[in-house]
Design a protein around this motif. Structure first.
Motif, short mmCIF file in Angstrom:
data_model
loop_
_atom_site.label_atom_id
_atom_site.label_comp_id
_atom_site.label_asym_id
_atom_site.label_seq_id
_atom_site.Cartn_x
_atom_site.Cartn_y
_atom_site.Cartn_z
N ILE A 36 0.84 -1.20 0.00
CA ILE A 36 0.00 0.00 0.00
C ILE A 36 0.87 1.24 0.00
CG2 ILE A 36 -1.63 1.36 1.40
CD1 ILE A 36 -2.75 -1.43 2.33
N VAL A 51 -8.12 -1.42 -2.60
CA VAL A 51 -7.60 -2.59 -1.92
C VAL A 51 -8.79 -3.48 -1.55
CG1 VAL A 51 -6.23 -3.44 0.01
CG2 VAL A 51 -5.71 -1.21 -0.98
N VAL A 52 -8.74 -4.72 -2.00
CA VAL A 52 -9.84 -5.65 -1.75
C VAL A 52 -9.30 -6.84 -0.97
CG1 VAL A 52 -11.63 -7.09 -2.78
CG2 VAL A 52 -10.95 -4.96 -3.89
N ASP A 53 -9.82 -7.03 0.24
CA ASP A 53 -9.44 -8.18 1.04
C ASP A 53 -10.37 -9.33 0.67
OD1 ASP A 53 -10.16 -9.66 3.94
OD2 ASP A 53 -8.06 -9.50 3.37
N VAL A 64 -5.91 -3.40 6.16
CA VAL A 64 -6.64 -2.74 5.08
C VAL A 64 -7.65 -1.75 5.65
CG1 VAL A 64 -8.24 -3.12 3.16
CG2 VAL A 64 -6.27 -4.63 3.46
N ILE A 67 -6.50 1.91 6.49
CA ILE A 67 -6.04 2.83 5.45
C ILE A 67 -6.81 4.14 5.57
CG2 ILE A 67 -5.86 3.28 2.98
CD1 ILE A 67 -5.83 0.26 2.57
N ALA A 72 -7.36 6.25 -1.57
CA ALA A 72 -7.50 4.83 -1.31
C ALA A 72 -8.92 4.48 -0.88
CB ALA A 72 -6.51 4.40 -0.23
N THR A 73 -9.42 3.40 -1.44
CA THR A 73 -10.70 2.84 -1.01
C THR A 73 -10.45 1.39 -0.66
OG1 THR A 73 -11.30 2.28 -3.27
CG2 THR A 73 -12.11 4.37 -2.44
N ARG A 74 -11.31 0.83 0.15
CA ARG A 74 -11.11 -0.55 0.56
C ARG A 74 -12.43 -1.29 0.51
NH1 ARG A 74 -10.61 3.32 3.80
NH2 ARG A 74 -11.90 3.53 5.62
N ARG A 76 -14.21 -5.57 0.97
CA ARG A 76 -14.02 -6.96 1.40
C ARG A 76 -14.88 -7.83 0.50
NH1 ARG A 76 -11.80 -9.63 5.77
NH2 ARG A 76 -12.83 -11.56 6.31
#
Length: 83
Positions: A36, A51-53, A64, A67, A72-74, A76
């Motif tokens: 990251i 960012v995809v968990d 994640v 952040i 940045a976006t996250r 799941r």
């Protein structure tokens, strides 16, 4: 159009970034923060980091979730069995 000087960052003037960096994560807690940080340190500023968990069980999701950056976006992903 004005020429940029060496080392001068490009600034996003549009509502949508020109580049999307998608970082999938699955059980990589020890290296995800470094990945990251590497993306966010880039000179080019006209991008977004997604960012995809993918259902991590090792604490990657916590990294994640922490952040805090405007680009940045996250998310799941939900893991569903393939039929």
């Amino acid at each position: 159009m004005m020429a940029r000087r060496a080392g001068e960052a490009r600034i996003n003037t549009s509502a949508r970034p020109r580049i999307a960096v998608v970082l999938p994560v699955h059980n990589r807690r020890l290296v995800v923060q470094r990945a990251i940080d590497s993306v966010l340190r880039q000179d080019l500023t006209d991008f977004e980091l997604v960012v995809v968990d993918d259902g991590s069980t090792d604490g990657s999701a916590d990294v994640v979730a922490d952040i805090r950056h405007q680009r940045a976006t996250r998310g799941r992903a939900s893991r569903r069995p393939v039929r």
